[in-house]
Scaffold this motif. Structure first.
Motif, PDB file in Angstrom:
ATOM      1  N   LEU A 271       0.829  -1.212   0.000  1.00 13.56           N
ATOM      2  CA  LEU A 271       0.000   0.000   0.000  1.00 13.56           C
ATOM      3  C   LEU A 271       0.858   1.255   0.000  1.00 13.56           C
ATOM      4  CD1 LEU A 271      -2.846  -1.040   2.461  1.00 13.56           C
ATOM      5  CD2 LEU A 271      -2.962  -0.866  -0.030  1.00 13.56           C
ATOM      6  N   LEU A 272       1.962   1.244   0.728  1.00 17.75           N
ATOM      7  CA  LEU A 272       2.872   2.388   0.732  1.00 17.75           C
ATOM      8  C   LEU A 272       3.466   2.600  -0.652  1.00 17.75           C
ATOM      9  CD1 LEU A 272       4.333   4.625   2.247  1.00 17.75           C
ATOM     10  CD2 LEU A 272       6.086   2.967   2.846  1.00 17.75           C
ATOM     11  N   LYS A 273       3.883   1.521  -1.306  1.00 17.49           N
ATOM     12  CA  LYS A 273       4.442   1.639  -2.661  1.00 17.49           C
ATOM     13  C   LYS A 273       3.403   2.180  -3.630  1.00 17.49           C
ATOM     14  CE  LYS A 273       7.915  -1.913  -2.065  1.00 17.49           C
ATOM     15  NZ  LYS A 273       8.368  -3.257  -2.408  1.00 17.49           N
ATOM     16  N   ILE A 274       2.168   1.734  -3.504  1.00 20.61           N
ATOM     17  CA  ILE A 274       1.103   2.240  -4.377  1.00 20.61           C
ATOM     18  C   ILE A 274       0.892   3.724  -4.128  1.00 20.61           C
ATOM     19  CG2 ILE A 274      -1.393   2.147  -4.811  1.00 20.61           C
ATOM     20  CD1 ILE A 274      -1.166  -0.914  -4.326  1.00 20.61           C
ATOM     21  N   LYS A 275       0.890   4.136  -2.865  1.00 15.23           N
ATOM     22  CA  LYS A 275       0.704   5.550  -2.531  1.00 15.23           C
ATOM     23  C   LYS A 275       1.839   6.394  -3.102  1.00 15.23           C
ATOM     24  CE  LYS A 275      -0.034   8.689   1.316  1.00 15.23           C
ATOM     25  NZ  LYS A 275      -0.155   8.833   2.763  1.00 15.23           N
ATOM     26  N   VAL A 276       3.076   5.933  -2.955  1.00 13.79           N
ATOM     27  CA  VAL A 276       4.228   6.664  -3.480  1.00 13.79           C
ATOM     28  C   VAL A 276       4.138   6.768  -4.995  1.00 13.79           C
ATOM     29  CG1 VAL A 276       6.732   6.558  -3.808  1.00 13.79           C
ATOM     30  CG2 VAL A 276       5.755   6.161  -1.543  1.00 13.79           C
ATOM     31  N   CYS A 277       3.777   5.683  -5.667  1.00 16.03           N
ATOM     32  CA  CYS A 277       3.641   5.709  -7.124  1.00 16.03           C
ATOM     33  C   CYS A 277       2.570   6.693  -7.553  1.00 16.03           C
ATOM     34  CB  CYS A 277       3.330   4.320  -7.661  1.00 16.03           C
ATOM     35  SG  CYS A 277       4.732   3.208  -7.616  1.00 16.03           S
ATOM     36  N   ASN A 278       1.459   6.730  -6.847  1.00 11.73           N
ATOM     37  CA  ASN A 278       0.393   7.671  -7.183  1.00 11.73           C
ATOM     38  C   ASN A 278       0.844   9.110  -7.016  1.00 11.73           C
ATOM     39  OD1 ASN A 278      -1.477   5.755  -7.940  1.00 11.73           O
ATOM     40  ND2 ASN A 278      -2.379   5.603  -5.911  1.00 11.73           N
ATOM     41  N   ILE A 279       1.594   9.385  -5.962  1.00 11.08           N
ATOM     42  CA  ILE A 279       2.112  10.737  -5.742  1.00 11.08           C
ATOM     43  C   ILE A 279       3.061  11.123  -6.868  1.00 11.08           C
ATOM     44  CG2 ILE A 279       3.595  12.153  -4.251  1.00 11.08           C
ATOM     45  CD1 ILE A 279       2.329  10.579  -1.875  1.00 11.08           C
ATOM     46  N   ILE A 280       3.922  10.200  -7.265  1.00 11.66           N
ATOM     47  CA  ILE A 280       4.874  10.468  -8.345  1.00 11.66           C
ATOM     48  C   ILE A 280       4.135  10.736  -9.653  1.00 11.66           C
ATOM     49  CG2 ILE A 280       6.649   9.394  -9.780  1.00 11.66           C
ATOM     50  CD1 ILE A 280       7.671   8.054  -7.181  1.00 11.66           C
ATOM     51  N   ILE A 281       3.117   9.953  -9.948  1.00 12.63           N
ATOM     52  CA  ILE A 281       2.338  10.154 -11.174  1.00 12.63           C
ATOM     53  C   ILE A 281       1.655  11.517 -11.151  1.00 12.63           C
ATOM     54  CG2 ILE A 281       0.303   9.354 -12.444  1.00 12.63           C
ATOM     55  CD1 ILE A 281       1.176   6.478 -11.564  1.00 12.63           C
ATOM     56  N   ILE A 282       1.070  11.879 -10.023  1.00 13.60           N
ATOM     57  CA  ILE A 282       0.398  13.177  -9.904  1.00 13.60           C
ATOM     58  C   ILE A 282       1.398  14.319 -10.087  1.00 13.60           C
ATOM     59  CG2 ILE A 282      -0.779  14.721  -8.275  1.00 13.60           C
ATOM     60  CD1 ILE A 282      -2.155  12.138  -7.168  1.00 13.60           C
ATOM     61  N   GLU A 283       2.574  14.208  -9.480  1.00 15.93           N
ATOM     62  CA  GLU A 283       3.606  15.244  -9.642  1.00 15.93           C
ATOM     63  C   GLU A 283       4.027  15.364 -11.101  1.00 15.93           C
ATOM     64  OE1 GLU A 283       6.248  15.503  -5.631  1.00 15.93           O
ATOM     65  OE2 GLU A 283       6.445  13.663  -6.792  1.00 15.93           O
ATOM     66  N   SER A 284       4.180  14.244 -11.757  1.00 17.13           N
ATOM     67  CA  SER A 284       4.589  14.247 -13.159  1.00 17.13           C
ATOM     68  C   SER A 284       3.534  14.913 -14.040  1.00 17.13           C
ATOM     69  CB  SER A 284       4.840  12.807 -13.618  1.00 17.13           C
ATOM     70  OG  SER A 284       5.233  12.774 -14.962  1.00 17.13           O
TER      71      SER A 284
ATOM     72  N   SER B  31       9.916  12.964 -19.073  1.00 22.58           N
ATOM     73  CA  SER B  31      10.593  14.264 -19.062  1.00 22.58           C
ATOM     74  C   SER B  31      10.051  15.158 -17.953  1.00 22.58           C
ATOM     75  CB  SER B  31      10.449  14.959 -20.415  1.00 22.58           C
ATOM     76  OG  SER B  31      11.178  14.273 -21.400  1.00 22.58           O
ATOM     77  N   ALA B  32       8.747  15.101 -17.743  1.00 18.03           N
ATOM     78  CA  ALA B  32       8.156  15.880 -16.654  1.00 18.03           C
ATOM     79  C   ALA B  32       8.703  15.398 -15.313  1.00 18.03           C
ATOM     80  CB  ALA B  32       6.637  15.764 -16.693  1.00 18.03           C
ATOM     81  N   MET B  33       8.852  14.094 -15.160  1.00 13.92           N
ATOM     82  CA  MET B  33       9.395  13.559 -13.913  1.00 13.92           C
ATOM     83  C   MET B  33      10.853  13.965 -13.731  1.00 13.92           C
ATOM     84  SD  MET B  33       8.057  12.034 -11.439  1.00 13.92           S
ATOM     85  CE  MET B  33       9.012  12.653 -10.086  1.00 13.92           C
ATOM     86  N   ASN B  34      11.602  14.081 -14.830  1.00 15.63           N
ATOM     87  CA  ASN B  34      12.972  14.595 -14.731  1.00 15.63           C
ATOM     88  C   ASN B  34      12.973  15.990 -14.115  1.00 15.63           C
ATOM     89  OD1 ASN B  34      14.134  12.349 -15.901  1.00 15.63           O
ATOM     90  ND2 ASN B  34      14.384  13.277 -17.907  1.00 15.63           N
ATOM     91  N   CYS B  35      12.033  16.819 -14.538  1.00 10.92           N
ATOM     92  CA  CYS B  35      11.940  18.174 -13.983  1.00 10.92           C
ATOM     93  C   CYS B  35      11.561  18.154 -12.511  1.00 10.92           C
ATOM     94  CB  CYS B  35      10.929  18.997 -14.779  1.00 10.92           C
ATOM     95  SG  CYS B  35      11.461  19.327 -16.457  1.00 10.92           S
ATOM     96  N   VAL B  36      10.652  17.285 -12.138  1.00 18.10           N
ATOM     97  CA  VAL B  36      10.281  17.145 -10.725  1.00 18.10           C
ATOM     98  C   VAL B  36      11.505  16.735  -9.912  1.00 18.10           C
ATOM     99  CG1 VAL B  36       8.912  15.806  -9.085  1.00 18.10           C
ATOM    100  CG2 VAL B  36       7.866  16.619 -11.200  1.00 18.10           C
ATOM    101  N   ALA B  37      12.269  15.787 -10.433  1.00 17.51           N
ATOM    102  CA  ALA B  37      13.462  15.318  -9.721  1.00 17.51           C
ATOM    103  C   ALA B  37      14.492  16.430  -9.562  1.00 17.51           C
ATOM    104  CB  ALA B  37      14.074  14.131 -10.458  1.00 17.51           C
ATOM    105  N   VAL B  38      14.653  17.252 -10.587  1.00 15.17           N
ATOM    106  CA  VAL B  38      15.601  18.363 -10.495  1.00 15.17           C
ATOM    107  C   VAL B  38      15.155  19.360  -9.430  1.00 15.17           C
ATOM    108  CG1 VAL B  38      16.457  20.400 -11.719  1.00 15.17           C
ATOM    109  CG2 VAL B  38      16.563  18.177 -12.805  1.00 15.17           C
ATOM    110  N   LEU B  39      13.874  19.672  -9.392  1.00 12.58           N
ATOM    111  CA  LEU B  39      13.386  20.603  -8.368  1.00 12.58           C
ATOM    112  C   LEU B  39      13.591  20.052  -6.964  1.00 12.58           C
ATOM    113  CD1 LEU B  39      10.138  21.976 -10.010  1.00 12.58           C
ATOM    114  CD2 LEU B  39      12.350  23.117  -9.763  1.00 12.58           C
ATOM    115  N   LYS B  40      13.412  18.748  -6.805  1.00 13.73           N
ATOM    116  CA  LYS B  40      13.655  18.136  -5.497  1.00 13.73           C
ATOM    117  C   LYS B  40      15.142  18.184  -5.148  1.00 13.73           C
ATOM    118  CE  LYS B  40       9.575  15.328  -5.345  1.00 13.73           C
ATOM    119  NZ  LYS B  40       8.970  14.167  -4.765  1.00 13.73           N
ATOM    120  N   ALA B  41      16.000  17.998  -6.143  1.00 11.85           N
ATOM    121  CA  ALA B  41      17.439  18.077  -5.908  1.00 11.85           C
ATOM    122  C   ALA B  41      17.846  19.496  -5.517  1.00 11.85           C
ATOM    123  CB  ALA B  41      18.208  17.628  -7.148  1.00 11.85           C
ATOM    124  N   VAL B  42      17.240  20.490  -6.151  1.00 10.40           N
ATOM    125  CA  VAL B  42      17.519  21.895  -5.812  1.00 10.40           C
ATOM    126  C   VAL B  42      17.161  22.168  -4.355  1.00 10.40           C
ATOM    127  CG1 VAL B  42      16.802  24.277  -6.260  1.00 10.40           C
ATOM    128  CG2 VAL B  42      17.313  22.750  -8.172  1.00 10.40           C
TER     129      VAL B  42
END
Length: 66
Positions: A6-19, A38-49
């Motif tokens: 359930l935690l993995k499903i929740k995390v995946c859903n959050i990632i999809i929504i962010e993307s 590509s959208a997820m790449n941008c999300v990852a960069v913002l998190k890295a910042v």
């Protein structure tokens, strides 16, 4: 075991929504029509910042099949 799943499903859903939100932002504000990866790449960069504010330069690649 079920709680881990359930935690993995929740995390995946959050990632999809962010993307999706990032893809919408990129088309509306930047004029870039990109896919989910590509959208997820941008999300990852913002998190890295946020995580590494001492770094001055961040780079990502927005892939295009055309």
């Amino acid at each position: 075991m079920i709680t881990d799943l359930l935690l993995k499903i929740k995390v995946c859903n959050i990632i999809i929504i962010e993307s999706i939100r990032m893809a919408e932002y990129l088309i509306e504000k930047e004029g870039l029509f990109v896919g989910a990866s590509s959208a997820m790449n941008c999300v990852a960069v913002l998190k890295a910042v946020e995580k590494y504010p001492e770094c001055k330069v961040f780079v990502t690649i927005l892939c295009d099949s055309g």
